[in-house]
Write a protein that holds these residues in place. Structure first.
Motif, PDB file in Angstrom:
ATOM      1  N   SER A  65       0.813  -1.221   0.000  1.00  0.00           N
ATOM      2  CA  SER A  65       0.000   0.000   0.000  1.00  0.00           C
ATOM      3  C   SER A  65       0.843   1.266   0.000  1.00  0.00           C
ATOM      4  N   SER A  66       2.175   1.102   0.037  1.00  0.00           N
ATOM      5  CA  SER A  66       3.026   2.289  -0.083  1.00  0.00           C
ATOM      6  C   SER A  66       3.358   2.554  -1.551  1.00  0.00           C
ATOM      7  N   ASN A  67       2.989   1.626  -2.429  1.00  0.00           N
ATOM      8  CA  ASN A  67       3.394   1.757  -3.825  1.00  0.00           C
ATOM      9  C   ASN A  67       2.303   2.323  -4.723  1.00  0.00           C
ATOM     10  N   GLY A  68       2.681   3.314  -5.461  1.00  0.00           N
ATOM     11  CA  GLY A  68       1.774   3.865  -6.459  1.00  0.00           C
ATOM     12  C   GLY A  68       2.035   3.256  -7.815  1.00  0.00           C
ATOM     13  N   ASN A  69       1.523   3.894  -8.828  1.00  0.00           N
ATOM     14  CA  ASN A  69       1.715   3.502 -10.219  1.00  0.00           C
ATOM     15  C   ASN A  69       1.166   4.698 -11.001  1.00  0.00           C
ATOM     16  N   PRO A  70       1.767   5.053 -12.119  1.00  0.00           N
ATOM     17  CA  PRO A  70       1.333   6.286 -12.778  1.00  0.00           C
ATOM     18  C   PRO A  70      -0.176   6.352 -13.016  1.00  0.00           C
ATOM     19  N   PRO A  71      -0.766   7.506 -12.714  1.00  0.00           N
ATOM     20  CA  PRO A  71      -2.234   7.657 -12.828  1.00  0.00           C
ATOM     21  C   PRO A  71      -2.664   7.901 -14.266  1.00  0.00           C
ATOM     22  N   THR A  72      -2.412   6.917 -15.113  1.00  0.00           N
ATOM     23  CA  THR A  72      -2.682   7.083 -16.553  1.00  0.00           C
ATOM     24  C   THR A  72      -4.172   7.149 -16.875  1.00  0.00           C
ATOM     25  N   LEU A  73      -5.028   6.756 -15.899  1.00  0.00           N
ATOM     26  CA  LEU A  73      -6.461   6.869 -16.202  1.00  0.00           C
ATOM     27  C   LEU A  73      -6.819   8.325 -16.490  1.00  0.00           C
ATOM     28  N   PHE A  74      -6.006   9.250 -15.957  1.00  0.00           N
ATOM     29  CA  PHE A  74      -6.249  10.662 -16.262  1.00  0.00           C
ATOM     30  C   PHE A  74      -6.033  10.976 -17.749  1.00  0.00           C
ATOM     31  N   LEU A  75      -5.180  10.206 -18.407  1.00  0.00           N
ATOM     32  CA  LEU A  75      -4.994  10.421 -19.849  1.00  0.00           C
ATOM     33  C   LEU A  75      -6.319  10.205 -20.572  1.00  0.00           C
ATOM     34  N   VAL A  76      -7.033   9.180 -20.115  1.00  0.00           N
ATOM     35  CA  VAL A  76      -8.304   8.843 -20.745  1.00  0.00           C
ATOM     36  C   VAL A  76      -9.355   9.902 -20.428  1.00  0.00           C
ATOM     37  N   LEU A  77      -9.427  10.258 -19.135  1.00  0.00           N
ATOM     38  CA  LEU A  77     -10.437  11.233 -18.732  1.00  0.00           C
ATOM     39  C   LEU A  77     -10.205  12.561 -19.447  1.00  0.00           C
ATOM     40  N   ARG A  78      -8.947  12.920 -19.608  1.00  0.00           N
ATOM     41  CA  ARG A  78      -8.648  14.164 -20.308  1.00  0.00           C
ATOM     42  C   ARG A  78      -9.149  14.104 -21.762  1.00  0.00           C
ATOM     43  N   ASP A  79      -8.926  12.949 -22.409  1.00  0.00           N
ATOM     44  CA  ASP A  79      -9.437  12.782 -23.774  1.00  0.00           C
ATOM     45  C   ASP A  79     -10.958  12.957 -23.805  1.00  0.00           C
ATOM     46  N   LEU A  80     -11.628  12.375 -22.803  1.00  0.00           N
ATOM     47  CA  LEU A  80     -13.088  12.425 -22.804  1.00  0.00           C
ATOM     48  C   LEU A  80     -13.585  13.852 -22.595  1.00  0.00           C
ATOM     49  N   VAL A  81     -12.951  14.561 -21.651  1.00  0.00           N
ATOM     50  CA  VAL A  81     -13.353  15.945 -21.399  1.00  0.00           C
ATOM     51  C   VAL A  81     -13.121  16.788 -22.652  1.00  0.00           C
ATOM     52  N   ASN A  82     -11.974  16.618 -23.268  1.00  0.00           N
ATOM     53  CA  ASN A  82     -11.703  17.370 -24.500  1.00  0.00           C
ATOM     54  C   ASN A  82     -12.658  16.980 -25.613  1.00  0.00           C
ATOM     55  N   GLY A  83     -12.985  15.706 -25.642  1.00  0.00           N
ATOM     56  CA  GLY A  83     -13.916  15.218 -26.669  1.00  0.00           C
ATOM     57  C   GLY A  83     -15.268  15.915 -26.530  1.00  0.00           C
ATOM     58  N   ILE A  84     -15.701  16.124 -25.303  1.00  0.00           N
ATOM     59  CA  ILE A  84     -16.978  16.824 -25.095  1.00  0.00           C
ATOM     60  C   ILE A  84     -16.854  18.264 -25.585  1.00  0.00           C
ATOM     61  N   LYS A  85     -15.754  18.903 -25.193  1.00  0.00           N
ATOM     62  CA  LYS A  85     -15.556  20.307 -25.601  1.00  0.00           C
ATOM     63  C   LYS A  85     -15.551  20.437 -27.115  1.00  0.00           C
ATOM     64  N   LYS A  86     -15.006  19.417 -27.783  1.00  0.00           N
ATOM     65  CA  LYS A  86     -14.900  19.521 -29.241  1.00  0.00           C
ATOM     66  C   LYS A  86     -16.040  18.816 -29.966  1.00  0.00           C
ATOM     67  N   ASN A  87     -17.114  18.550 -29.211  1.00  0.00           N
ATOM     68  CA  ASN A  87     -18.301  17.932 -29.817  1.00  0.00           C
ATOM     69  C   ASN A  87     -18.033  16.620 -30.535  1.00  0.00           C
ATOM     70  N   LYS A  88     -17.155  15.813 -29.970  1.00  0.00           N
ATOM     71  CA  LYS A  88     -16.871  14.520 -30.594  1.00  0.00           C
ATOM     72  C   LYS A  88     -17.925  13.481 -30.220  1.00  0.00           C
ATOM     73  N   PHE A  89     -18.703  13.764 -29.183  1.00  0.00           N
ATOM     74  CA  PHE A  89     -19.655  12.763 -28.704  1.00  0.00           C
ATOM     75  C   PHE A  89     -21.085  13.202 -28.966  1.00  0.00           C
ATOM     76  N   THR A  90     -21.978  12.232 -29.016  1.00  0.00           N
ATOM     77  CA  THR A  90     -23.394  12.570 -29.112  1.00  0.00           C
ATOM     78  C   THR A  90     -23.845  13.136 -27.767  1.00  0.00           C
ATOM     79  N   ALA A  91     -25.020  13.747 -27.766  1.00  0.00           N
ATOM     80  CA  ALA A  91     -25.526  14.347 -26.526  1.00  0.00           C
ATOM     81  C   ALA A  91     -25.664  13.287 -25.442  1.00  0.00           C
ATOM     82  N   SER A  92     -26.126  12.098 -25.814  1.00  0.00           N
ATOM     83  CA  SER A  92     -26.337  11.101 -24.764  1.00  0.00           C
ATOM     84  C   SER A  92     -24.997  10.547 -24.266  1.00  0.00           C
ATOM     85  N   GLU A  93     -24.028  10.448 -25.169  1.00  0.00           N
ATOM     86  CA  GLU A  93     -22.692  10.023 -24.712  1.00  0.00           C
ATOM     87  C   GLU A  93     -22.105  11.064 -23.756  1.00  0.00           C
ATOM     88  N   SER A  94     -22.242  12.329 -24.110  1.00  0.00           N
ATOM     89  CA  SER A  94     -21.720  13.390 -23.238  1.00  0.00           C
ATOM     90  C   SER A  94     -22.377  13.331 -21.866  1.00  0.00           C
TER      91      SER A  94
END
Ligand code: 6A9
Length: 778
Positions: free
Chosen positions: A428-457
């Motif tokens: 429990s002292s060991n981490g690992n790079p928080p790469t899930l943020f790479l994905v979340l960042r893509d999703l947030v940007n995708g919403i900003k750039k209208n890459k998703f449908t309204a229901s996906e957003s």
């Protein structure tokens, strides 16, 4: 699932779930979504297997007898030593269709999976498996016949009924039937035009992780007693495992159909014939065409690349999706130091948890790895957003009350059976790079750039709203436990500062295992990679907060952390080396270390010899002069302004053949580094000390692309390097795939040859995004 206060009081913190509503309880993951993902090829550790996404499932799987040098071998669990010349999914949509090809010596097996839900079906629908066996120029009598073993096993111990005492499938196609809560009555049928012989064995055992041994023992005893290679046709009372041996002459094709909700008036006959024979062929063909169309609409490679590359691109996404597994069990956690926990064992059990996740490699690492998963999702969200959210949701539900997520998820007996004892416990002292943020960042940007449908957003936003407290806790975990001495500095905690056997103590939690940080781990260290991961995390938290809370932004402010960590001057003061133009870690360090043999004697008696580290100079606090992936993190994170001369320096380091550049991709560590291709111990060959890794090359390529689009004096230079690096990576992976039949864990920096684990269809599959030029935007 929220545990009571009394229980909480007894439970050690480290194994206490984070006290918030689970992400997987969101409405978007219930109902039709959940049912549509119920059955699947979620057993990536076997060559072909099916289960449901439920803790104790009815599972199905395939074995066959392989022949090598006149001896038979059971093929079942993906094992490198089976030496298949290739295997993997050529198409898979993650939901209701997949096609896999496996080549075992002269024999080619193809397995197709199709799922179909009719009004009369039970929960989750029906499914069919087609097994096709061909021979390519066999010469040995033994090989003219093939023995397939298709099994069903009830993990919850329910008894399975046999179709009939003697199985003559031309008379009656029913192999087995049973009853399960949720899906009702079900039946399994075998449909084939071939002349097949079917035998069976019914067994009762709670342990289903060693089914290969059970079948092997069964066959061996028959062989000894009756000199025949055939299961005994014995059904132990209330068997929860049924194995069917299907034998016939090659070429051979057989369909196996599973129907649920098989009560009266449920049109069972009709449903079975829809899922077999010509009708199955038609449906599989249709699904195959849909896969090809979706592949092109997602990645648009047709005008960009040759068919050889596209073939590999398809294998990449198909194996990523076909490699998705469902696991259930409890991680073993090592008892934290300085805790007053008392336990009979030397470990604590995490709470029982489900994990739906992709895996790095079916034969070598068929389980979840935290930082690998972020890279996997970069591919998966582009293919099927809802599968991706479901996977990320499962991971975030594994966070404990301290904001920690175990790095490697070894859940259940099957997963455990693949891991050597010394690697099982999670710390429990060991981490690992928080790469899930790479994905979340893509999703947030995708919403900003209208890459998703309204229901996906909407789904993404409600996901993020539910996830937010967990993400905060995760961020906080890093931001407290991994802090360095100076403001804005971080280091991977938990490096071993007592070891005398390692040339340079490893940093497993960073994900870059033996990549060299300071020679002498101390609290003064500053790790460049972690600092940049923290910037990504803070920046992402900030944009998530803006997106989901609008005006009502919560008090905690991530923008100041993000601002601090992206400050160019501060970065340079802490990490930039003017002389070389490179970014470096800081720490207690000397370059003058080496491994040498030491003879251990007791009195005059020689006991053994071992390799130990000699330190030839007193370490000092300074920049740690290794150029490699870690030194490129500020470049990857795009902190460097596009007009800065430092950008040009980074481009020079990247494109210099005596440093990082090869014709096959960028080396993990510069040729000029004192640790380049050095073994870490007698038994540890260099891993992140030279070879080429796809995940880091993808990140670097993303930034090259970014700088080639930004205005600035080095734009053209960035573009030229981008194009060449991209070509090199694609060409080499494609060539290796066609030569060896596999994607590999890493690629050798001298000849470009695949190294490490084969069938590494995790982040190496990012080559598809490189083909498609689909990168992370900021
Ligand atoms: C060993 C041995 C059959 C090592 O891809 C998974 C990880 C990465 O997260 C990490 O960055 N791999 C990389 O450095 C493989 C890790 C395997 C560790 C467990 C068990 C099993 O042998």
């Amino acid at each position: 699932h929220l545990i009571s206060t009394a229980e909480e009081a007894r439970r050690p913190r480290v194994v206490t779930p984070f006290p918030a509503p689970r992400i997987m309880d969101l409405p978007q993951f219930q109902g039709e979504h959940k049912e549509s993902l119920y059955w699947g090829t979620y057993r990536p550790h076997v060559y072909f297997g099916i289960r449901a996404r439920t803790p104790l499932s009815l599972v199905a799987g395939l074995m066959w007898l392989g022949v090598k040098d006149g001896r038979y071998f059971i093929r079942h669990i993906c094992q490198d030593s089976d030496d298949l010349s290739t295997y993997g999914w050529t198409s898979h949509n993650g939901r209701d269709f997949g096609h896999q090809v496996l080549v075992d010596q002269d024999m080619t097996l193809a397995t197709s999976f199709l799922k179909y839900k009719e009004d009369d079906s039970g929960y989750g629908g029906d499914w069919a498996v087609r097994i096709n066996v061909q021979n390519q120029g066999w010469n040995d009598e033994m090989q003219k016949n093939v023995h397939l073993f298709f099994y069903l096993a009830e993990e919850d111990g329910n008894a399975l009924s046999l179709g009939g005492d003697t199985l003559d499938i031309h008379e009656n196609s029913l192999l087995a039937s049973g009853l399960r809560t949720g899906i009702g009555e079900w039946q399994l049928h075998l449909k084939s035009k071939a002349d097949l012989e079917v035998h069976y064995s019914g067994l009762r055992t709670p342990h289903i992780h060693n089914l290969s041994d059970l079948v092997q023992e069964n066959l061996a005893s028959q062989l000894i007693r009756f000199n025949r290679l055939q299961l005994p046709d014995i059904y132990q009372s209330s068997s929860n495992i049924l194995v069917f041996q299907i034998s016939g002459r090659i070429p051979l094709e057989t369909d196996i159909v599973f129907v649920s909700g098989a009560g009266e008036n449920s049109r069972v006959e009709e449903r079975i014939s829809n899922l077999a024979g010509v009708s199955l062929t038609n449906q599989l063909n249709k699904k195959q065409r849909e896969f090809d169309v979706k592949f092109e609409s997602c990645f648009q490679l047709a005008d960009k690349l040759d068919s050889n590359s596209i073939h590999v691109g398809k294998a990449a996404i198909a194996n990523m999706l076909g490699g998705i597994g469902y696991f259930y069990g409890q991680s073993k956690i090592s008892i934290p130091k300085n805790s007053n926990v008392k336990s009979h064992d030397d470990f604590l059990l995490y709470w029982p948890a489900e994990l739906y996740t992709a895996v790095p490699s079916r034969p070598f690492f068929p389980r979840g790895f935290l930082w690998d998963e972020g890279f996997h999702q970069l591919l998966i969200w582009r293919w099927d957003l809802h599968i991706s959210l479901d996977i990320v949701g499962h991971w975030l539900d594994l966070i404990n009350i301290d904001g920690w997520i175990p790095r490697e998820q070894i859940l259940g007996a099957e997963a455990l059976s693949k891991v050597p004892a010394e690697f099982v416990l999670q710390h429990s002292s060991n981490g690992n790079p928080p790469t899930l943020f790479l994905v979340l960042r893509d999703l947030v940007n995708g919403i900003k750039k209208n890459k998703f449908t309204a229901s996906e957003s909407n789904d993404i936003i409600s996901f993020l709203q539910q996830a937010f407290v967990r993400l905060e806790a995760w961020f906080q975990w890093f931001n407290t436990t991994q802090l360095g001495k100076d403001v804005g500095s971080y280091y991977w905690h938990g490096r071993d500062n007592l070891t005398i056997r390692e040339l340079n103590p490893k940093t497993l939690s960073s994900g870059l295992d033996d990549y060299p940080h300071a020679s002498h781990p101390t609290e003064d260290e500053r790790h460049l990679d972690l600092r940049c991961w923290m910037l990504l995390a803070a920046d992402c938290m900030n944009s998530v907060a803006e997106l989901i809370w609008k005006e009502n932004k919560p008090e905690k402010d991530y923008s100041s952390t993000s601002y601090l960590l992206s400050d160019f001057d501060t970065l340079n003061q802490m990490h930039f080396d003017h002389a070389s133009g490179a970014y470096f870690d800081f720490g207690n360090h000397t370059e003058k270390v080496r491994l040498s043999w030491k003879e251990n004697m007791i009195g005059n008696n020689y006991v053994n010899r071992e390799l130990v580290r000699e330190v030839l100079e007193r370490p000092e606090l300074k920049l740690v002069p290794h150029v490699g992936y870690v030194s490129l993190f500020p470049f990857m994170t795009r902190i460097i302004p596009s007009e800065s001369w430092i950008l040009e320096k980074q481009l020079d380091l990247i494109s210099n053949r005596s440093i990082l550049w090869t014709n096959y991709g960028l080396r993990s560590l510069a040729k000029t580094s004192s640790m380049y291709m050095k073994r870490n111990t007698e038994h540890d060959a260099p891993y992140w000390r030279g070879p080429i890794w796809m995940n880091m090359n993808y990140m670097i390529l993303s930034s090259l692309r970014h700088y080639s689009l930004e205005n600035g004096p080095y734009r053209d230079k960035a573009r030229a390097i981008y194009e060449e690096l991209r070509d090199n990576l694609i060409r080499n992976v494609v060539q290796n795939y066609h030569q060896t039949g596999f994607l590999w864990e890493q690629y050798d920096q001298k000849q470009g040859k695949g190294k490490g684990a084969r069938v590494f269809t995790g982040w190496t599959s990012l080559v598809l995004l490189i083909m498609a030029e689909a990168y992370n935007e900021m």
